[in-house]
Design an enzyme around this catalytic site. Sequence first.
Site, short mmCIF file in Angstrom:
data_model
loop_
_atom_site.label_atom_id
_atom_site.label_comp_id
_atom_site.label_asym_id
_atom_site.label_seq_id
_atom_site.Cartn_x
_atom_site.Cartn_y
_atom_site.Cartn_z
N HIS A 198 -10.04 -5.45 -2.86
CA HIS A 198 -8.69 -5.69 -2.33
C HIS A 198 -8.77 -5.98 -0.84
O HIS A 198 -9.64 -5.48 -0.14
CB HIS A 198 -7.76 -4.50 -2.60
N ASP A 252 0.86 -1.18 0.00
CA ASP A 252 0.00 0.00 0.00
C ASP A 252 0.90 1.24 0.00
O ASP A 252 1.85 1.32 0.78
CB ASP A 252 -0.90 -0.01 1.25
N ILE A 253 0.59 2.20 -0.85
CA ILE A 253 1.44 3.38 -1.00
C ILE A 253 1.38 4.29 0.24
O ILE A 253 2.33 5.04 0.50
CB ILE A 253 1.07 4.16 -2.30
N HIS A 263 -6.60 -5.76 2.71
CA HIS A 263 -5.44 -5.14 3.37
C HIS A 263 -4.83 -6.17 4.32
O HIS A 263 -5.55 -6.72 5.18
CB HIS A 263 -5.88 -3.95 4.23
P1 5GP Z 1 -9.81 1.38 0.44
O1 5GP Z 1 -10.38 1.39 -0.97
O2 5GP Z 1 -9.70 -0.01 0.99
O3 5GP Z 1 -10.59 2.31 1.35
O4 5GP Z 1 -8.35 1.98 0.38
C1 5GP Z 1 -7.54 1.87 -0.78
C2 5GP Z 1 -6.10 1.71 -0.37
O5 5GP Z 1 -5.33 1.74 -1.57
C3 5GP Z 1 -5.56 2.85 0.52
O6 5GP Z 1 -4.97 2.28 1.68
C4 5GP Z 1 -4.54 3.57 -0.36
O7 5GP Z 1 -3.41 4.02 0.35
C5 5GP Z 1 -4.18 2.52 -1.41
N1 5GP Z 1 -3.85 3.08 -2.70
C6 5GP Z 1 -4.58 4.01 -3.38
N2 5GP Z 1 -3.99 4.30 -4.56
C7 5GP Z 1 -2.86 3.56 -4.60
C8 5GP Z 1 -1.82 3.43 -5.57
O8 5GP Z 1 -1.81 4.05 -6.63
N3 5GP Z 1 -0.83 2.56 -5.29
C9 5GP Z 1 -0.79 1.83 -4.13
N4 5GP Z 1 0.24 1.00 -3.96
N5 5GP Z 1 -1.75 1.92 -3.19
C10 5GP Z 1 -2.77 2.78 -3.42
#
Ligand code: 5GP
Length: 129
Positions: free
Chosen positions: A93, A29-30, A95
């Site tokens: 996805h 995660d970035i 985590h």
């Molecule tokens: P969620 O959709 O589960 O609420 O969060 C999405 C997750 O994806 C976040 O923790 C965010 O930091 C991560 N994320 C969003 N865009 C990118 C990206 O371009 N690259 C990576 N490696 N992680 C990402």
Amino acid sequence: MATIFTKIIKGEIPCYKIAEDENYFAFLDINPVQKGHTLVVPKIEDDYIFHLDDQTLAGLMLFSKKVAKAIEKAVPCKRISMAVVGLEVPHTHVHLIPISQESDLNFAKKQQLTPEEMAKIAESIRANF
Ligand code: 5GP
């Protein structure tokens, strides 16, 4: 339009890759909640985990288990937590986040890691995969 995670899977956007097989892809995660915070995604695009067919969902869990075992070996922690949020990126996805106490799992508090630190963690998890 392809999701940002599909672009990552296809190599159109860079990532700190951990592992992949025919159906799943794992990368850091970035904006990690903890060092080693990894995302595992199915290659097929579906916005909501409970819309996945049973086989894809089961495969996602089994692939995540393999990734979690590698994170455990690479990052000091009590266990690997698993969370599904999905409010930001519309591509299912999981985590995987190393934790030692409940307060380590705080999505409102992200770590600031350098590219060098991210690359080193990814390499270490990959080496244990
Ligand atoms: P969620 O959709 O589960 O609420 O969060 C999405 C997750 O994806 C976040 O923790 C965010 O930091 C991560 N994320 C969003 N865009 C990118 C990206 O371009 N690259 C990576 N490696 N992680 C990402």
